[in-house]
Design a protein around this motif. Structure first.
Motif, PDB file in Angstrom:
ATOM      1  N   LYS A 377       1.018  -1.286   0.052  1.00  0.00           N
ATOM      2  CA  LYS A 377      -0.016   0.020  -0.005  1.00  0.00           C
ATOM      3  C   LYS A 377       0.855   1.232   0.187  1.00  0.00           C
ATOM      4  CE  LYS A 377      -3.718  -2.196   2.734  1.00  0.00           C
ATOM      5  NZ  LYS A 377      -4.486  -2.391   3.715  1.00  0.00           N
ATOM      6  N   ARG A 378       2.020   1.136   0.353  1.00  0.00           N
ATOM      7  CA  ARG A 378       3.119   2.337   0.345  1.00  0.00           C
ATOM      8  C   ARG A 378       4.187   1.748  -0.294  1.00  0.00           C
ATOM      9  NH1 ARG A 378       4.203   6.485   4.283  1.00  0.00           N
ATOM     10  NH2 ARG A 378       2.471   5.864   5.307  1.00  0.00           N
ATOM     11  N   ALA A 379       4.845   2.851  -1.004  1.00  0.00           N
ATOM     12  CA  ALA A 379       6.012   2.504  -1.786  1.00  0.00           C
ATOM     13  C   ALA A 379       7.180   2.506  -0.584  1.00  0.00           C
ATOM     14  CB  ALA A 379       6.659   3.956  -2.421  1.00  0.00           C
ATOM     15  N   PRO A 380       7.978   1.223  -0.926  1.00  0.00           N
ATOM     16  CA  PRO A 380       8.895   0.861   0.093  1.00  0.00           C
ATOM     17  C   PRO A 380      10.248   1.830   0.090  1.00  0.00           C
ATOM     18  CG  PRO A 380       9.194  -0.742  -1.545  1.00  0.00           C
ATOM     19  CD  PRO A 380       7.890   0.137  -1.668  1.00  0.00           C
ATOM     20  N   ARG A 381      11.041   1.712   1.064  1.00  0.00           N
ATOM     21  CA  ARG A 381      12.348   2.362   1.140  1.00  0.00           C
ATOM     22  C   ARG A 381      13.380   1.238   0.362  1.00  0.00           C
ATOM     23  NH1 ARG A 381      15.861   0.588   5.065  1.00  0.00           N
ATOM     24  NH2 ARG A 381      14.669  -0.462   6.996  1.00  0.00           N
ATOM     25  N   TRP A 382      14.172   1.620  -0.539  1.00  0.00           N
ATOM     26  CA  TRP A 382      15.066   0.723  -1.179  1.00  0.00           C
ATOM     27  C   TRP A 382      16.317   0.468  -0.540  1.00  0.00           C
ATOM     28  CZ3 TRP A 382      15.276  -0.438  -7.058  1.00  0.00           C
ATOM     29  CH2 TRP A 382      13.935  -0.602  -7.544  1.00  0.00           C
ATOM     30  N   ILE A 383      16.507  -0.608  -0.157  1.00  0.00           N
ATOM     31  CA  ILE A 383      17.929  -0.845   0.512  1.00  0.00           C
ATOM     32  C   ILE A 383      19.127  -0.777  -0.836  1.00  0.00           C
ATOM     33  CG2 ILE A 383      19.594  -2.708   1.390  1.00  0.00           C
ATOM     34  CD1 ILE A 383      16.936  -1.724   3.176  1.00  0.00           C
ATOM     35  N   ARG A 384      19.867   0.020  -0.551  1.00  0.00           N
ATOM     36  CA  ARG A 384      20.896   0.462  -1.529  1.00  0.00           C
ATOM     37  C   ARG A 384      21.870  -0.835  -1.786  1.00  0.00           C
ATOM     38  NH1 ARG A 384      21.178   5.549   0.471  1.00  0.00           N
ATOM     39  NH2 ARG A 384      22.872   5.144   1.487  1.00  0.00           N
ATOM     40  N   ASP A 385      21.965  -1.126  -3.153  1.00  0.00           N
ATOM     41  CA  ASP A 385      23.028  -2.275  -3.505  1.00  0.00           C
ATOM     42  C   ASP A 385      24.413  -2.293  -2.636  1.00  0.00           C
ATOM     43  OD1 ASP A 385      21.021  -2.526  -5.350  1.00  0.00           O
ATOM     44  OD2 ASP A 385      22.602  -2.036  -6.979  1.00  0.00           O
ATOM     45  N   ASN A 386      25.044  -1.248  -2.433  1.00  0.00           N
ATOM     46  CA  ASN A 386      26.248  -1.336  -1.625  1.00  0.00           C
ATOM     47  C   ASN A 386      26.268  -1.509  -0.290  1.00  0.00           C
ATOM     48  OD1 ASN A 386      25.261   1.042  -1.084  1.00  0.00           O
ATOM     49  ND2 ASN A 386      27.158   2.242  -1.366  1.00  0.00           N
ATOM     50  N   GLU A 387      24.988  -1.890   0.055  1.00  0.00           N
ATOM     51  CA  GLU A 387      24.730  -1.993   1.643  1.00  0.00           C
ATOM     52  C   GLU A 387      24.560  -3.630   1.939  1.00  0.00           C
ATOM     53  OE1 GLU A 387      22.590   1.721   3.700  1.00  0.00           O
ATOM     54  OE2 GLU A 387      21.149   0.449   2.442  1.00  0.00           O
ATOM     55  N   HIS A 406      18.538  -7.766  -7.261  1.00  0.00           N
ATOM     56  CA  HIS A 406      17.132  -7.274  -7.641  1.00  0.00           C
ATOM     57  C   HIS A 406      16.482  -6.802  -6.441  1.00  0.00           C
ATOM     58  CE1 HIS A 406      17.411  -9.754 -11.610  1.00  0.00           C
ATOM     59  NE2 HIS A 406      18.135 -10.412 -10.980  1.00  0.00           N
ATOM     60  N   HIS A 407      15.599  -5.932  -6.495  1.00  0.00           N
ATOM     61  CA  HIS A 407      14.913  -5.308  -5.685  1.00  0.00           C
ATOM     62  C   HIS A 407      13.323  -5.594  -5.363  1.00  0.00           C
ATOM     63  CE1 HIS A 407      18.008  -2.093  -5.170  1.00  0.00           C
ATOM     64  NE2 HIS A 407      17.541  -2.065  -3.879  1.00  0.00           N
ATOM     65  N   CYS A 408      12.980  -5.957  -4.432  1.00  0.00           N
ATOM     66  CA  CYS A 408      11.625  -6.472  -4.283  1.00  0.00           C
ATOM     67  C   CYS A 408      10.771  -5.131  -4.163  1.00  0.00           C
ATOM     68  CB  CYS A 408      11.509  -7.190  -2.846  1.00  0.00           C
ATOM     69  SG  CYS A 408       9.554  -7.374  -2.404  1.00  0.00           S
ATOM     70  N   ARG A 409       9.838  -5.005  -4.965  1.00  0.00           N
ATOM     71  CA  ARG A 409       9.019  -3.704  -4.966  1.00  0.00           C
ATOM     72  C   ARG A 409       7.959  -3.598  -3.881  1.00  0.00           C
ATOM     73  NH1 ARG A 409      12.905  -4.459  -8.990  1.00  0.00           N
ATOM     74  NH2 ARG A 409      12.480  -2.696 -10.643  1.00  0.00           N
ATOM     75  N   ALA A 410       7.941  -4.660  -3.203  1.00  0.00           N
ATOM     76  CA  ALA A 410       7.037  -4.650  -1.895  1.00  0.00           C
ATOM     77  C   ALA A 410       7.536  -4.053  -0.821  1.00  0.00           C
ATOM     78  CB  ALA A 410       6.327  -5.776  -1.779  1.00  0.00           C
ATOM     79  N   CYS A 411       8.784  -4.700  -0.282  1.00  0.00           N
ATOM     80  CA  CYS A 411       9.710  -4.617   0.932  1.00  0.00           C
ATOM     81  C   CYS A 411      10.965  -3.660   0.577  1.00  0.00           C
ATOM     82  CB  CYS A 411       9.849  -5.837   1.775  1.00  0.00           C
ATOM     83  SG  CYS A 411      10.960  -6.898   0.732  1.00  0.00           S
ATOM     84  N   GLY A 412      11.405  -3.566  -0.565  1.00  0.00           N
ATOM     85  CA  GLY A 412      12.621  -2.761  -0.962  1.00  0.00           C
ATOM     86  C   GLY A 412      13.863  -3.592  -0.592  1.00  0.00           C
ATOM     87  N   TYR A 413      13.686  -4.904  -0.244  1.00  0.00           N
ATOM     88  CA  TYR A 413      14.951  -5.617   0.159  1.00  0.00           C
ATOM     89  C   TYR A 413      15.701  -6.081  -1.454  1.00  0.00           C
ATOM     90  CZ  TYR A 413      14.197  -6.602   4.941  1.00  0.00           C
ATOM     91  OH  TYR A 413      13.912  -6.648   6.438  1.00  0.00           O
ATOM     92  N   VAL A 414      17.131  -6.152  -1.159  1.00  0.00           N
ATOM     93  CA  VAL A 414      17.835  -6.626  -2.159  1.00  0.00           C
ATOM     94  C   VAL A 414      18.029  -8.183  -2.156  1.00  0.00           C
ATOM     95  CG1 VAL A 414      19.969  -6.260  -3.327  1.00  0.00           C
ATOM     96  CG2 VAL A 414      19.370  -4.717  -2.041  1.00  0.00           C
ATOM     97  N   VAL A 415      17.457  -8.870  -3.307  1.00  0.00           N
ATOM     98  CA  VAL A 415      17.285 -10.258  -3.390  1.00  0.00           C
ATOM     99  C   VAL A 415      18.051 -10.776  -4.590  1.00  0.00           C
ATOM    100  CG1 VAL A 415      15.387 -10.382  -1.765  1.00  0.00           C
ATOM    101  CG2 VAL A 415      15.111 -10.140  -4.122  1.00  0.00           C
ATOM    102  N   CYS A 416      18.209 -12.190  -4.938  1.00  0.00           N
ATOM    103  CA  CYS A 416      18.627 -12.592  -6.023  1.00  0.00           C
ATOM    104  C   CYS A 416      17.487 -12.989  -6.838  1.00  0.00           C
ATOM    105  CB  CYS A 416      19.367 -13.871  -5.739  1.00  0.00           C
ATOM    106  SG  CYS A 416      18.402 -15.085  -4.886  1.00  0.00           S
ATOM    107  N   TRP A 417      17.621 -13.320  -8.245  1.00  0.00           N
ATOM    108  CA  TRP A 417      16.890 -13.596  -9.222  1.00  0.00           C
ATOM    109  C   TRP A 417      15.817 -14.804  -8.396  1.00  0.00           C
ATOM    110  CZ3 TRP A 417      16.074 -18.156 -11.731  1.00  0.00           C
ATOM    111  CH2 TRP A 417      17.095 -19.064 -11.893  1.00  0.00           C
ATOM    112  N   LYS A 418      16.462 -15.906  -7.989  1.00  0.00           N
ATOM    113  CA  LYS A 418      15.438 -16.914  -7.653  1.00  0.00           C
ATOM    114  C   LYS A 418      14.677 -16.435  -6.363  1.00  0.00           C
ATOM    115  CE  LYS A 418      18.709 -20.753  -8.353  1.00  0.00           C
ATOM    116  NZ  LYS A 418      19.469 -21.726  -7.988  1.00  0.00           N
TER     117      LYS A 418
END
Length: 595
Positions: A377-387, A406-418
């Motif tokens: 419901k709210r745009a997440p804060r994106w964790i930056r790649d270098n973090e 890759h970034h999850c568009r819901a929580c903003g976490y940096v995750v792999c493609w799988k």
């Protein structure tokens, strides 16, 4: 214009004009005030004539052809014709005549008394002003002919590059101008002057009228600012409305999510929205392009700490989340203050002064549940790649080929493609399908998730410890003969005798841990050592560290030397906001939206 009077002579010595005019007489001051009244009245009548004989007359001619309703023009311009007639045919000629005979009749109070019976006209105009602005905006958007007539007049030299709305503000502001001039006039007027009684009576009535107009004047000033912003944005944004209230504007830097670059941006804050704009580098015309409009309802503004950029804060709205850098600590504080009344800051839930750990746990749980409730419901804060150096879900290290970020568009976490091989509709993005991680997919779709294995000692998120640590920050680290590497070091409050080493501040798994109890601390200088270095050794195990500065090294040593004895160390105090010390918001609060 001040009467030309020859400066006095002292024998053969003539005083220079600058010295003479410093000795301006009271009579000359009164004459200057009366002259200012006349000059401003001439300019005012010219503005009234522009409104009446140009804008109103030409729009009425077109309305009589049936292009748009006649009543629209009447309701926009209200009684401007009557106001124009009074000033151009009566008040201005009287003032011109009086200034021509000033030497025999040095007074204006009796003339301004003629104005007071006509102040009711201003009450009618002011009362209708909000409605006029609304109609003007509505029909400018609705009727091309209506808009074309206004634009044709506005480009004329007589308009002075100002919009119709600017000119319509003039009658609202005129009565307070009379009040100001009369007050100044009475200050210079002797108590026994024949004009005092008329001037005081005029001021009393005009001041009452000005008081009744105060609300309209404040609105007019706000509207004037809205018009200026409207023009800066290329007249494309729907912001000129009586219900909109301007609050704050300013240059800002936006921190990118995918790298550490900072881009120049500009913010306009209103009572109902925040406009996030990009500067336009062009000669003339619009100055900014609106990139995002964030609604104030539910917006959060909170302080963040960023190692590479000082004075950062985060703006989180339903439409977008931004990490921004202010020009100074004061500018940052100002932005946070204006947004504080709607801000639900994470820092409210991480108060280290609270001793009751059960209470802290409850608050932590509430905050997590709030995040789940707002997921999508709210745009997440994106964790930056270098973090991060590893996927924040499966904990596998990233690499350039098989496991990219890759970034999850819901929580903003940096995750792999799988871990991001799922899509779900997100409410903040008009329910469009977006790439999300497995956990968010389960929450958003309601599918059951099988519980994984229990987390090991290393599988504690760095941000989870950083939020309640005695000390944390970057150090250079080397073990045995391996190359030096930059690591994120954390000594948690709950495990104050253990040093956790992470690859980056948002990693979800530590590279290793060092139980500090029993270690020997050595910071003696060696020839081959890097500056600000120290060592931890126990039996054959040696860990080498290096801080950025000698001061930072000493703060780490102060904590570690207590921990190796088995005692609980305290967080060292510092006034340096740019060190690697942990204040309650640190890196876990640092976030940015998609660039």
């Amino acid at each position: 214009v001040t009467p030309q009077v020859s400066p006095p002579s002292l024998g053969s010595l003539t005083l220079p004009p600058p010295f003479f005019f410093l000795q301006e007489t009271n009579e000359q001051k009164l004459f200057k005030i009366a002259s200012e009244l006349l000059q401003t009245e001439k300019a005012y009548v010219a503005r009234l004539n522009l409104l009446d004989q140009e804008f109103c007359s030409k729009l009425m001619d077109e309305a009589n052809k049936g292009t748009f309703p006649v009543d629209v023009v009447k309701n926009i311009f209200s009684n401007i014709s009557s106001i124009n007639a009074f000033h151009s045919q009566f008040l201005l000629p009287d003032l011109e005549k009086r200034m021509g005979e000033w030497s025999s009749k040095p007074r204006i109070g009796d003339i301004l008394q003629k104005l007071t019976p006509f102040l009711k006209m201003y009450a009618e105009y002011v009362k209708n002003f909000d409605k006029a602005m609304e109609l003007l905006k509505q029909w400018t958007d609705r009727s091309p002919q209506f808009k074309a007539i206004i634009q044709e007049i506005q480009i004329q030299e007589v308009c002075g590059s100002l919009t119709l709305q600017h000119h319509m503000l003039e009658p609202v502001q005129r009565v307070p101008r009379y009040e100001m001039l009369l007050k100044d006039y009475l200050k210079k007027l002797p108590q026994d002057d024949p004009d005092r009684q008329d001037a005081e009576k005029s001021l009393q009535i005009i001041a009452t009228a000005a008081t009744h107009s105060n609300s309209a004047i404040r609105k007019s000033e706000n509207l004037k600012k809205l018009l200026e912003i409207y023009e800066m944005l290329g007249e494309e944004e729907d912001i000129v409305h009586p219900s909109n209230e301007f609050i704050k504007e300013g240059h800002i830097l936006k921190l990118a999510a995918r790298n550490t670059s900072a881009m120049e941006r500009y913010l306009f804050l209103f009572n109902n929205m925040l406009l996030y704009c990009v500067p336009k580098f062009s000669l003339g015309g619009p100055k900014y392009t609106v990139r995002t409009r964030i609604g104030i309802d539910g917006i959060r503004v909170l302080e963040t700490t960023n190692e590479d950029y000082p004075h950062t804060f985060q703006v989180s709205g339903k439409e977008r989340t931004l990490e921004l850098q202010a020009s100074s600590e004061q500018d940052k504080a100002d932005w946070i203050t204006v947004g504080a009344y709607r801000s639900v800051s994470r820092q409210h839930f991480t108060l280290t002064s609270i001793v009751d750990t059960d209470f802290c746990a409850v608050i932590e749980y509430v905050f997590i549940e709030m995040q789940k409730a707002e997921l999508g419901k709210r745009a997440p804060r994106w964790i930056r790649d270098n973090e991060v150096t590893m996927c924040m879900k499966c904990k596998e290290p990233f690499n350039a080929l098989t496991r990219r970020r890759h970034h999850c568009r819901a929580c903003g976490y940096v995750v792999c493609w799988k871990c991001s091989d799922n899509k779900a509709p997100l409410e903040y993005d008009s329910n469009k399908m977006n790439k999300v991680c497995r956990d968010c997919f389960s929450i958003l779709t309601g599918e059951q998730v099988t519980e994984g294995k229990k987390k090991g000692i290393l599988e504690i998120e760095a941000a989870q410890f950083s939020g309640s640590s005695i000390m944390c920050g970057f150090l250079q680290y080397c073990e045995k003969n391996k190359p030096w590497q930059k690591v994120w070091c954390v000594i948690p409050e709950k495990e104050c005798l253990v040093l956790y080493l992470y690859g980056a501040p948002q990693d979800v798994k530590a590279q290793c841990t060092i139980p500090l109890l029993g270690y020997t601390v050595d910071d003696s200088a060696r020839t081959a050592d890097t500056p600000a270095s120290f060592r931890l050794s126990q039996s054959k195990s040696v860990h080498n560290f290096a801080a950025e500065t000698e001061e930072l090294k000493q703060r780490w040593l102060k904590v570690i030397r207590v921990a190796v004895t088995g005692e609980m160390p305290e967080c060292p105090q510092t006034n340096d906001s740019n060190t690697n010390m942990m204040d309650n918001n640190n890196t876990q609060e640092a976030a940015a939206d998609s660039s």
